[in-house]
Motif scaffolding. Structure first.
Motif, short mmCIF file in Angstrom:
data_model
loop_
_atom_site.label_atom_id
_atom_site.label_comp_id
_atom_site.label_asym_id
_atom_site.label_seq_id
_atom_site.Cartn_x
_atom_site.Cartn_y
_atom_site.Cartn_z
N LEU A 91 2.33 1.77 -3.41
CA LEU A 91 1.36 2.36 -4.33
C LEU A 91 1.17 3.85 -4.05
O LEU A 91 1.03 4.66 -4.96
CB LEU A 91 0.01 1.64 -4.22
CG LEU A 91 -0.06 0.22 -4.76
CD1 LEU A 91 -1.39 -0.42 -4.40
CD2 LEU A 91 0.12 0.22 -6.28
N ALA A 92 1.19 4.18 -2.76
CA ALA A 92 0.99 5.58 -2.38
C ALA A 92 2.17 6.46 -2.75
O ALA A 92 2.03 7.68 -2.87
CB ALA A 92 0.73 5.67 -0.88
N VAL A 121 -7.90 6.44 -2.42
CA VAL A 121 -8.41 5.37 -1.57
C VAL A 121 -9.92 5.54 -1.40
O VAL A 121 -10.38 6.58 -0.93
CB VAL A 121 -7.72 5.39 -0.19
CG1 VAL A 121 -8.31 4.32 0.72
CG2 VAL A 121 -6.22 5.20 -0.34
N LEU A 177 0.83 -1.20 0.00
CA LEU A 177 0.00 0.00 0.00
C LEU A 177 0.87 1.26 0.00
O LEU A 177 0.59 2.22 -0.73
CB LEU A 177 -0.93 0.00 1.22
CG LEU A 177 -2.04 -1.03 1.25
CD1 LEU A 177 -2.83 -0.93 2.54
CD2 LEU A 177 -2.97 -0.87 0.05
N LEU A 221 -2.42 8.51 -4.90
CA LEU A 221 -3.23 7.32 -4.69
C LEU A 221 -4.61 7.75 -4.22
O LEU A 221 -4.74 8.57 -3.30
CB LEU A 221 -2.59 6.39 -3.64
CG LEU A 221 -3.37 5.12 -3.29
CD1 LEU A 221 -3.40 4.16 -4.50
CD2 LEU A 221 -2.73 4.42 -2.09
N SER A 254 -9.12 10.27 -11.17
CA SER A 254 -8.17 9.30 -11.69
C SER A 254 -7.84 9.58 -13.16
O SER A 254 -6.67 9.49 -13.57
CB SER A 254 -8.74 7.89 -11.55
OG SER A 254 -7.88 6.93 -12.12
N LEU A 287 -7.38 -3.68 -5.67
CA LEU A 287 -6.91 -2.68 -6.63
C LEU A 287 -7.93 -2.54 -7.75
O LEU A 287 -8.42 -3.54 -8.29
CB LEU A 287 -5.56 -3.09 -7.18
CG LEU A 287 -4.72 -2.02 -7.89
CD1 LEU A 287 -4.36 -0.88 -6.94
CD2 LEU A 287 -3.46 -2.65 -8.48
N ILE A 289 -7.63 2.42 -5.24
CA ILE A 289 -7.68 1.18 -4.47
C ILE A 289 -8.87 1.23 -3.53
O ILE A 289 -9.20 2.28 -2.97
CB ILE A 289 -6.36 0.95 -3.68
CG1 ILE A 289 -6.33 -0.47 -3.12
CG2 ILE A 289 -6.16 2.00 -2.58
CD1 ILE A 289 -4.98 -0.89 -2.60
N VAL A 343 -1.85 11.03 -0.89
CA VAL A 343 -2.98 10.10 -0.78
C VAL A 343 -4.27 10.90 -0.57
O VAL A 343 -4.30 11.84 0.23
CB VAL A 343 -2.78 9.12 0.39
CG1 VAL A 343 -4.03 8.27 0.61
CG2 VAL A 343 -1.58 8.22 0.12
N ALA A 399 -3.87 8.86 -11.24
CA ALA A 399 -3.64 8.23 -9.93
C ALA A 399 -4.29 6.85 -9.89
O ALA A 399 -5.34 6.61 -10.48
CB ALA A 399 -4.21 9.11 -8.82
N VAL A 400 -3.66 5.95 -9.17
CA VAL A 400 -4.20 4.60 -8.97
C VAL A 400 -5.36 4.68 -7.98
O VAL A 400 -5.34 5.47 -7.04
CB VAL A 400 -3.10 3.67 -8.43
CG1 VAL A 400 -3.68 2.31 -8.05
CG2 VAL A 400 -2.00 3.50 -9.46
N ASN A 407 3.62 6.50 -5.52
CA ASN A 407 3.55 6.84 -6.94
C ASN A 407 3.46 8.34 -7.12
O ASN A 407 2.72 9.02 -6.40
CB ASN A 407 2.33 6.15 -7.56
CG ASN A 407 2.24 6.33 -9.06
OD1 ASN A 407 2.13 7.45 -9.55
ND2 ASN A 407 2.29 5.23 -9.78
#
Length: 299
Positions: free
Chosen positions: A114-115, A123, A111, A121, A225, A252, A233, A191, A230-231, A117
């Motif tokens: 991923l954050a 959430v 996690l 991220l 996104s 994910l 999750i 995040v 951004a990813v 990046n």
């Protein structure tokens, strides 16, 4: 003059009551987590039996999901869990430096990776279990911004804002200024957390399926996104045994096609369904998830 004096008296009384309530909440939140959950569960029972409207909505929503997925609906247990959410939140707000000791996160390193990046991220979480604890898993490593919807009653909103205050988490309201701050956070590679099962305002969402019912669903995370890359999750915090804390479940998001917010909304709702079904009584079934913000009946 007497109007000014009356307003001053009202303001002083209002502030005094507010301060007393805040003090009582702070005092209450110092209790052990197990005690807070027991008291919260008792409150949940009282609300369930004293409010026919609340009880009917909880029963209807839970029955619909249970019939679809063939599990036994436990109405009273769901009401108790809803009350426990309040106890969970009080403890989390009061013990922000100790929350990680109460969590089981098998993939925390993933996690955090991923954050880290550069695109940030996103959430997303539903009203499930100890959802208030979720942003705290990132705060030791990365700045976190959480968007929330202010309560309708200003004094309740002030109590929540004051109780939630954290030097590690930036809480922003779901308004124009909050949107600006969330986008800035993602631009900085941080995040962003959103409780994404709330019904958005008219024209701020799309119709999607949630437990086989039509639910007006936010498309704000999808827009974020698409613009920031951004990813996304999905995370839930399942409540463990009394006073034992929470276990995190993560999923994910799949790559989302451009110009298709309905796909993204359905994908998010499906992910939430899967996570909720791990322990159905811990979802907030009393929430009016299927209301129509347009004030009309949909086909």
């Amino acid at each position: 003059m007497w109007l000014q004096a009356g307003f001053f008296t009202y303001y002083v009384q209002y502030r005094l009551i507010w301060l007393v309530l805040f003090f009582l909440l702070r005092l209450f939140s110092a209790l052990p987590l197990a005690i807070l959950q027991i008291v919260g569960g008792a409150v949940g029972i009282v609300v369930y039996w004293s409010s026919p409207r609340y009880r009917a909505r909880l029963n209807t929503n839970l029955t619909s999901a249970a019939d679809l997925h063939r599990f036994k609906p436990q109405y009273l247990k769901a009401a108790i869990s809803a009350g426990m959410m309040f106890g969970d939140s009080l403890w989390i707000w009061r013990h922000q430096d100790a929350v990680l000791a109460k969590t089981k996160i098998e993939n925390r390193d993933e996690l955090i990776y991923l954050a880290s990046n550069k695109n940030g991220l996103i959430v997303l979480a539903p009203h499930f279990g100890g959802f208030e604890i979720i942003p705290h898993i990132f705060t030791q490593e990365i700045k976190t911004t959480v968007m929330y919807r202010p309560a309708r009653l200003s004094w309740i909103n002030q109590l929540m804002t004051k109780s939630r205050h954290s030097s590690k988490i930036q809480y922003v309201p779901a308004d124009i200024n909050g949107v600006r701050l969330v986008r800035r956070a993602l631009n900085n590679g941080e995040v962003v957390g959103i409780v994404a099962d709330q019904v958005p305002s008219a024209r701020d969402g799309v119709w999607a399926t949630f437990f086989n019912q039509s639910a007006y669903t936010t498309n704000f995370p999808y827009k974020l996104s698409q613009k920031s890359q951004a990813v996304i999750i999905y995370i839930t915090a399942e409540r463990l045994a009394l006073g034992k804390g929470w276990r995190f479940h993560t999923q994910l998001a799949k790559p989302q096609p451009p110009n298709d917010p309905v796909f993204a909304a359905n994908e998010m709702n499906n992910a939430f369904e899967e996570m909720i079904l791990l322990n159905p009584t811990q979802y907030l079934w009393s929430y009016n998830r299927y209301k129509n913000p347009f004030g009309i009946v949909t086909g």
